[in-house]
Enzyme design. Structure first.
Site: not given
Ligand SMILES: NC(=O)c1ccc[n+]([C@@H]2O[C@H](COP(=O)([O-])OP(=O)(O)OC[C@H]3O[C@@H](n4cnc5c(N)ncnc54)[C@H](O)[C@@H]3O)[C@@H](O)[C@H]2O)c1
Ligand SMILES: O=C(O)C[C@H](O)C(=O)O
Length: 342
Positions: A30, A34, A54, A139, A170, A173, A197
């Site tokens: 959510a 997600g 979630d 992360n 990465d 990008r 990362h």
């Protein structure tokens, strides 16, 4: 781009899906990542069942996504009591659960909250779908993947060939920025991005970019491009000014990575990708993002990094201590056990 092309074809009903057979779960479905990720996965021809979990708001997200006229069946699961059912029988579990950065924060500043979330979810994977492939977005990836590995290992179900930190953003990008510079279609650009990362641990190997960067680019311009790729997450965090970090490009990147995993699981030949995995590619760094080949069982081969130039070598040496520190921090957190989350 194969992933997006496939998705576009399906969305336009030109090529109805024939292969829907995998159960895929999104944990954190959510959230900012997600929701668009769930939408993109609903368009995958490989998915028969899409499990959206979630701790908040999944009934609405699942109801919404389920109205898309594509084959995958969608079910929402809310809260820890429903996590076992969300995971049962899963082939691939994608984890974007956790808090995002605000301006001024590093990814490591998220550790205190996200480490416990990832550990809890990894414990649930170990209990309810121990053979699933697990792709971690939360992360700091440099630490959350070692945390998940330790949890799975302690449960006796770790298969390092099936545990991934998602670093596809990465690569995406780097492809986008290089395409702008060389005037190419991003689909025709390839560039390895290795390491980890976060900041300098993100190492784009610009010397291996195809098409090659213009010979007229100065060393300063190449360095600036490298730094832009390394700081691209921060560029988005600052532009969003407190409203979170990259979500839409991340959803695109995760859908692309999921497509690679599902193609590999389907036995559609060798699939080349990049991901942050347990690895012996770099002595002294037990986790590293490398070019690799996926097959039915997960990672089949981790490729060497190839030739690097002086700028890349310098960055490579500079990143090692930070990456190792993040790996150890994750492993030590997992080793301390559940009380560490409190
Ligand atoms: N790997 C990458 O390249 C990359 C890129 C972008 C963002 N991220 C990371 O992804 C994470 C999510 O970012 P976002 O923008 O989607 O954040 P968000 O806050 O919008 O969404 C996170 C979701 O996780 C849910 N959640 C929290 N605890 C949970 C739990 N225990 N179980 C299940 N769900 C839980 C929240 O309810 C929320 O819906 C962040 O940690 C961010 O730093 C990684
Ligand atoms: O930068 C962030 O905090 C989110 C993510 O890791 C990114 O690279 O966009």
């Amino acid at each position: 781009m194969a992933a997006l092309n496939r998705i576009q074809k399906i969305a336009s009903h030109l090529d109805p899906p024939k292969l829907f057979k995998f159960k895929v779960a999104v944990l954190g479905a959510a959230g900012g990542i997600g929701q668009p990720l769930s939408m993109l996965l609903k368009m995958s021809p490989y998915i028969s069942e899409l499990s959206l979990y979630d701790v908040a708001n999944t009934p609405g997200v699942a109801a919404d996504v389920s109205h898309m006229s594509t084959a995958a069946r969608v079910k929402g699961y809310l809260g820890p009591d429903q996590l076992p059912a969300a995971l049962a029988g899963c082939h691939l579990v994608i984890i974007p659960a956790g808090v995002p950065r605000k301006p001024g924060m590093t990814r490591d500043d998220l550790f205190n909250i996200n480490a416990g979330i990832v550990r809890t979810l990894a414990e649930a994977v170990a209990a309810h779908c121990p053979t699933a492939w697990v792709a971690i977005i939360s992360n700091p990836v440099n630490s959350t993947v070692p945390i998940a590995a330790e949890v799975l290992q302690r449960a006796g179900v770790l298969n390092p060939a099936r545990l991934f930190g998602v670093t596809t953003l990465d690569v995406v990008r780097a492809e986008a920025f290089i395409a702008e510079i060389v005037g190419a279609d991003p689909r025709d650009v390839s560039v390895p991005v290795v390491g980890g990362h976060a900041g300098i641990t993100i190492l784009p190997l610009l010397s291996q970019a195809r098409p090659a960067l213009p010979a007229s680019m100065t060393a300063e311009q190449r360095k600036a491009l490298m730094v832009r790729i390394q700081d691209a997450g921060t560029e988005v965090v600052q532009a969003k000014a407190g409203a979170g970090s990259a979500t839409l490009s991340m959803a695109y990147a995760a859908a692309r990575f999921a497509d690679s995993c599902l193609r590999a699981m389907s036995g559609e030949g060798p699939v080349n990708e990049y991901a942050y995995v347990r690895s012996s590619a770099v002595p002294g760094l037990p986790y590293f993002s490398s070019p690799l080949r996926l097959g039915r069982g997960g990672v089949e081969e981790i490729f060497p990094l190839g030739a690097v130039d002086a700028m890349e070598q310098e960055n490579f040496e500079a990143m090692k201590a930070e990456l190792l520190g993040s790996i150890k921090k994750g492993e030590e957190f997992a080793a301390r056990g559940p009380a560490a989350a409190k």
